[in-house]
Design an enzyme around this catalytic site. Structure first.
Site, PDB file in Angstrom:
ATOM      1  N   SER A 118      -6.036  -6.843 -19.104  1.00  0.00           N
ATOM      2  CA  SER A 118      -5.254  -7.468 -18.037  1.00  0.00           C
ATOM      3  C   SER A 118      -6.132  -8.368 -17.185  1.00  0.00           C
ATOM      4  O   SER A 118      -5.637  -9.232 -16.480  1.00  0.00           O
ATOM      5  CB  SER A 118      -4.653  -6.405 -17.119  1.00  0.00           C
ATOM      6  OG  SER A 118      -3.926  -5.478 -17.855  1.00  0.00           O
ATOM      7  N   HIS A 139      -1.216  -9.828 -24.383  1.00  0.00           N
ATOM      8  CA  HIS A 139      -1.009  -8.958 -23.222  1.00  0.00           C
ATOM      9  C   HIS A 139       0.401  -8.394 -23.249  1.00  0.00           C
ATOM     10  O   HIS A 139       1.369  -9.059 -22.866  1.00  0.00           O
ATOM     11  CB  HIS A 139      -1.273  -9.762 -21.931  1.00  0.00           C
ATOM     12  CG  HIS A 139      -1.319  -8.922 -20.711  1.00  0.00           C
ATOM     13  ND1 HIS A 139      -0.601  -9.208 -19.584  1.00  0.00           N
ATOM     14  CD2 HIS A 139      -1.993  -7.785 -20.441  1.00  0.00           C
ATOM     15  CE1 HIS A 139      -0.837  -8.285 -18.668  1.00  0.00           C
ATOM     16  NE2 HIS A 139      -1.687  -7.415 -19.166  1.00  0.00           N
ATOM     17  N   GLU A 151       2.279 -11.914 -23.241  1.00  0.00           N
ATOM     18  CA  GLU A 151       1.545 -13.133 -22.893  1.00  0.00           C
ATOM     19  C   GLU A 151       0.497 -13.358 -23.985  1.00  0.00           C
ATOM     20  O   GLU A 151      -0.329 -12.481 -24.247  1.00  0.00           O
ATOM     21  CB  GLU A 151       0.870 -12.978 -21.524  1.00  0.00           C
ATOM     22  CG  GLU A 151       1.874 -12.976 -20.377  1.00  0.00           C
ATOM     23  CD  GLU A 151       1.252 -12.683 -19.011  1.00  0.00           C
ATOM     24  OE1 GLU A 151       1.670 -13.284 -18.027  1.00  0.00           O
ATOM     25  OE2 GLU A 151       0.349 -11.820 -18.931  1.00  0.00           O
ATOM     26  N   ASN A 190       1.018 -11.224 -13.672  1.00  0.00           N
ATOM     27  CA  ASN A 190       0.287 -10.497 -12.623  1.00  0.00           C
ATOM     28  C   ASN A 190      -0.064 -11.391 -11.450  1.00  0.00           C
ATOM     29  O   ASN A 190      -0.032 -10.959 -10.295  1.00  0.00           O
ATOM     30  CB  ASN A 190      -0.976  -9.851 -13.193  1.00  0.00           C
ATOM     31  CG  ASN A 190      -0.654  -8.546 -13.905  1.00  0.00           C
ATOM     32  OD1 ASN A 190       0.446  -8.017 -13.762  1.00  0.00           O
ATOM     33  ND2 ASN A 190      -1.593  -8.033 -14.675  1.00  0.00           N
TER      34      ASN A 190
HETATM   35  P1  NAD Z   1      -5.549   4.319 -21.331  1.00  0.00           P
HETATM   36  O1  NAD Z   1      -6.667   4.850 -20.555  1.00  0.00           O
HETATM   37  O2  NAD Z   1      -4.213   4.967 -21.189  1.00  0.00           O
HETATM   38  O3  NAD Z   1      -5.903   4.325 -22.890  1.00  0.00           O
HETATM   39  C1  NAD Z   1      -7.120   3.895 -23.415  1.00  0.00           C
HETATM   40  C2  NAD Z   1      -7.435   4.710 -24.655  1.00  0.00           C
HETATM   41  O4  NAD Z   1      -8.595   4.178 -25.251  1.00  0.00           O
HETATM   42  C3  NAD Z   1      -7.753   6.171 -24.344  1.00  0.00           C
HETATM   43  O5  NAD Z   1      -6.931   7.004 -25.131  1.00  0.00           O
HETATM   44  C4  NAD Z   1      -9.211   6.307 -24.718  1.00  0.00           C
HETATM   45  O6  NAD Z   1      -9.541   7.591 -25.243  1.00  0.00           O
HETATM   46  C5  NAD Z   1      -9.367   5.240 -25.767  1.00  0.00           C
HETATM   47  N1  NAD Z   1     -10.753   4.839 -25.979  1.00  0.00           N
HETATM   48  C6  NAD Z   1     -11.769   4.789 -25.103  1.00  0.00           C
HETATM   49  N2  NAD Z   1     -12.899   4.357 -25.717  1.00  0.00           N
HETATM   50  C7  NAD Z   1     -12.578   4.129 -27.009  1.00  0.00           C
HETATM   51  C8  NAD Z   1     -13.305   3.707 -28.123  1.00  0.00           C
HETATM   52  N3  NAD Z   1     -14.590   3.402 -28.038  1.00  0.00           N
HETATM   53  N4  NAD Z   1     -12.676   3.621 -29.303  1.00  0.00           N
HETATM   54  C9  NAD Z   1     -11.372   3.907 -29.415  1.00  0.00           C
HETATM   55  N5  NAD Z   1     -10.630   4.339 -28.371  1.00  0.00           N
HETATM   56  C10 NAD Z   1     -11.217   4.443 -27.179  1.00  0.00           C
HETATM   57  O7  NAD Z   1      -5.473   2.791 -20.966  1.00  0.00           O
HETATM   58  P2  NAD Z   1      -4.193   1.812 -21.048  1.00  0.00           P
HETATM   59  O8  NAD Z   1      -3.411   1.922 -19.783  1.00  0.00           O
HETATM   60  O9  NAD Z   1      -3.500   2.025 -22.345  1.00  0.00           O
HETATM   61  O10 NAD Z   1      -4.897   0.395 -21.024  1.00  0.00           O
HETATM   62  C11 NAD Z   1      -5.506  -0.159 -22.161  1.00  0.00           C
HETATM   63  C12 NAD Z   1      -5.690  -1.640 -21.952  1.00  0.00           C
HETATM   64  O11 NAD Z   1      -4.417  -2.234 -21.750  1.00  0.00           O
HETATM   65  C13 NAD Z   1      -6.513  -1.993 -20.739  1.00  0.00           C
HETATM   66  O12 NAD Z   1      -7.276  -3.122 -21.032  1.00  0.00           O
HETATM   67  C14 NAD Z   1      -5.470  -2.324 -19.677  1.00  0.00           C
HETATM   68  O13 NAD Z   1      -5.946  -3.223 -18.719  1.00  0.00           O
HETATM   69  C15 NAD Z   1      -4.403  -2.972 -20.528  1.00  0.00           C
HETATM   70  N6  NAD Z   1      -3.042  -2.923 -19.984  1.00  0.00           N
HETATM   71  C16 NAD Z   1      -2.567  -1.798 -19.398  1.00  0.00           C
HETATM   72  C17 NAD Z   1      -1.259  -1.770 -18.918  1.00  0.00           C
HETATM   73  C18 NAD Z   1      -0.691  -0.542 -18.291  1.00  0.00           C
HETATM   74  O14 NAD Z   1       0.335  -0.640 -17.607  1.00  0.00           O
HETATM   75  N7  NAD Z   1      -1.269   0.622 -18.508  1.00  0.00           N
HETATM   76  C19 NAD Z   1      -0.440  -2.910 -19.061  1.00  0.00           C
HETATM   77  C20 NAD Z   1      -0.958  -4.046 -19.692  1.00  0.00           C
HETATM   78  C21 NAD Z   1      -2.255  -4.027 -20.144  1.00  0.00           C
END
Ligand code: NAD
Length: 638
Positions: A118, A139, A151, A190
């Site tokens: 993000s 995104h 996006e 955002n």
């Molecule tokens: P999250 O913490 O829920 O999930 C991340 C996952 O990645 C975890 O399960 C973790 O164990 C795993 N992980 C960590 N290191 C790893 C590795 N080396 N290899 C494989 N897996 C690994 O996070 P999220 O909310 O799903 O966010 C993920 C991405 O998406 C971020 O970049 C975030 O900015 C983006 N994002 C999040 C949202 C939201 O609303 N949550 C929306 C859009 C974008």
């Protein structure tokens, strides 16, 4: 063609993205660091698929769909033979860089690598790989299964081909892609969202409105959540992190300190059970009861979001339609942000921004040049009929449409299914429209354009088959007479060339006073390809604009030229971004109609005649009316 995808990270976003892919029949590898995380993710996917199946939203059974997903605890194994990798690990720069290096080292060189980040610059992640041209942002929004928008973010080095492929891919998985043409912090949704939420917070901190007054006003204009409801829903810590990270990457936004104070007190919103509102228990969302209050001015709240959207438009980050769509699909607004702006009034938006600058003593809210220019031109929105959009009354004929919004009218060639090919009927209707508009005192300038993808692909040649040579001669004479009536119309006529402009289509455009073309327009006189020559006046008008030899080159080869080439040779006067073509055509009309009408008419007559005695005569005739203006001008100079 993307057949197999790996999603790295099986958290909130990763497991949802994997589910979307499998629903669309794509073989998916899902990777995370531990088996139990993957197990939990698969359970969530299974639960969600069963719900969708019960509601009849998916055709295939959950088991069939689940069978398309394989789980891995090693990136190396998971990315070995896939077409695309989507990275969705936590938003930690160092971690993402390391994951990118690992993906790059273990995947095929042609594998495309996307990140769901993000806030981290795509180009910096791309530079950790040996294929920066194949790295981009995809995104998704939370939850990916429900949210339609994706996006598609272009990095500094992402190739056109990859962007094109990924837009198709996103469409293929049933989502709506919006292209973010530059790797700008916060992308579109955002950036627009935080402008609104941060401003709301500032106004409350300064005691101008209460939390409930703000949220009540925003609900009243149709937003799905008030600013503080949404802040609680996102999580105050997450929101503060987004604002702070885009600020640190150059966005002019000062995070509202109330967010920080709440974070420090552990009031994080829904997840902690309390934020701006109280919730039944941590993690349990209940829509706050808000008494309807009428005190807050929605324009004051929404104007910074409009200002941000205007900046994104002006910078060419995204198009008007895409930004509208992003706010509808990404933020759940009932209409696009620019539609809100038009309805509230551009003057109101600009005044609100100035007021916010006064309240905060900053320049953060200074109105974008686009808004100021619109004000100058009187493009105040729905009330003037022109804003970010045009609000025309329509008169639909069989083959053309006339759109009225005094002082401007638009003649739209309207056979889009036939690329607006010009039939006999269309010529009759254009002629009639010109006669009507000539005598309509309210209309002072006219735009000619085409509906859909073309200005016009040329004469409807199917009509030629039945015509004898004599009839063809008469047809050519008639066509030329119609083009002449464009040329001789007392009103200035601007051709807004929105796509293919070929043969007779180009001849119509040649009759117009000014030609502006969309970037994607293609122009040509291809009659030679069917053994003919132009019959609507191009052999006379084309050489006048581009010179004889260039006219011969175009007519004898029958080849198309781009809008940019046409501009270089003087065939079109301006090339405009596709999404802004109509806006600029109308702007030009408004600029012209703001000048004395007689002088505009006389300029047209004098230039078209090329007669210098006539020029002097008109100069003399106009001087009677010009006296007052000359006096006023001289007074002003004193
Ligand atoms: P999250 O913490 O829920 O999930 C991340 C996952 O990645 C975890 O399960 C973790 O164990 C795993 N992980 C960590 N290191 C790893 C590795 N080396 N290899 C494989 N897996 C690994 O996070 P999220 O909310 O799903 O966010 C993920 C991405 O998406 C971020 O970049 C975030 O900015 C983006 N994002 C999040 C949202 C939201 O609303 N949550 C929306 C859009 C974008």
């Amino acid at each position: 063609m993307v057949k197999k995808v790996t999603v790295v990270g099986a958290g909130t976003m990763g497991h949802g993205i994997a589910e979307v892919l499998a629903i669309n029949g794509i073989k998916t590898n899902l990777v995370d660091v531990k088996e139990d995380i993957l197990k939990g993710a698969m359970e969530k996917i299974g639960w969600s698929l069963r719900k969708l199946y019960e509601k009849g939203k998916i055709g295939r059974s959950p088991d069939e769909i689940m069978a398309l997903i394989s789980t891995f605890t090693s990136i190396k194994e998971a990315v070995r033979d896939v077409d695309l990798v989507i990275e969705a690990v936590p938003e930690i720069f160092e971690l993402k860089k390391q994951v990118f290096r690992e993906i790059d080292a273990n995947s095929r060189p042609d594998t495309i690598i996307a990140t769901n980040t993000s806030s981290i610059p795509i180009s910096e992640l791309a530079s950790c790989t040996n294929r920066p041209d194949k790295v981009l942002g995809l995104h998704f929004f939370n939850p990916p299964v429900v949210m339609q928008l994706v996006e598609v973010v272009r990095g500094k080095d992402t190739s056109d081909e990859i962007v094109k492929q990924m837009i198709e891919f996103v469409r293929g998985i049933g989502k709506r892609p919006v292209l973010v043409r530059k790797d700008i912090p916060g992308f579109i949704v955002n950036r627009i969202m935080i402008r609104l939420l941060n401003t709301a917070c500032i106004l409350v901190k300064r005691g101008i409105y209460s939390i409930e007054e703000v949220d009540s006003a925003l609900r009243k204009i149709g937003l799905p959540m008030g600013a503080f409801e949404l802040s609680d829903y996102i999580g105050i810590d997450v929101l503060y992190f987004i604002i702070d990270s885009v600020r640190s990457r150059g966005m002019a936004i000062e995070p509202c300190q109330v967010f920080k104070e709440m974070m420090d007190k552990g009031k994080l919103g829904v997840k902690s059970g309390e934020g701006f509102y109280k919730y039944p228990s941590p993690g349990t969302y209940k829509k706050p009861d808000i008494t309807a209050l009428d005190r807050a001015d929605p324009a004051l709240l929404i104007s910074p979001a409009v200002n941000e959207a205007s900046y994104l438009l002006r910078e060419g980050i995204s198009s008007l339609q895409e930004i509208n769509e992003a706010t509808i699909l990404g933020l759940g607004y009932p209409k696009g942000i620019f539609q809100y702006a038009d309805e509230m009034g551009i003057d109101t938006i600009v005044n609100s921004l100035k007021k916010l600058n006064e309240i905060t003593g900053s320049t953060e809210f200074s109105p974008d040049p686009i808004l100021l220019r619109m004000l100058e031109l009187g493009r105040t929105g729905t009330k003037s009929g022109f804003g970010f959009h045009e609000y025309f009354q329509e008169n639909q004929m069989e083959t053309i449409k006339i759109l009225y919004r005094p002082p401007v009218a638009v003649i739209q060639l309207n056979r889009p299914e036939k690329l607006n090919s010009i039939s006999r009927k269309m010529l009759d209707e254009i002629k009639k429209a010109l006669i009507d508009l000539s005598s309509d005192e309210n209309i002072r300038a006219v735009v000619m354009t085409g509906a859909g993808r073309a200005f016009s692909s040329g004469a409807d040649i199917s009509e030629f088959l039945q015509m004898s040579p004599e009839e063809m001669i008469k047809y050519s004479e008639y066509f030329k007479a119609v083009v002449e009536s464009i040329e001789k119309s007392p009103k200035p006529i601007i051709a807004a060339i929105n796509g293919y402009c070929l043969g007779g289509g180009l001849e119509i455009a040649l009759g117009c006073d000014i030609r502006i073309a969309a970037e994607s327009a293609k122009l040509g006189q291809p009659e030679v390809n069917i053994g003919l020559i132009p019959g609507g006046g191009a052999t006379k008008r084309l050489p006048m604009l581009v010179g004889r030899s260039r006219a011969k080159l175009m007519i004898m080869t029958g080849e198309y030229i781009s809008a940019q080439q046409a501009e270089r040779m003087g065939l079109v006067d301006m090339v405009i971004r596709d999404d802004l073509l109509m806006m600029e055509a109308v702007n030009l009309c408004l600029k012209i109609t703001s000048k004395p009408g007689k002088a505009i008419w006389a300029s047209k007559v004098a230039i078209n005649s090329g007669n210098s005695e006539l020029e002097s005569a008109l100069f003399g005739i106009l001087s009677a009316d010009a006296k007052d203006k000359i006096k006023a001008f001289l007074e002003k100079k004193k």
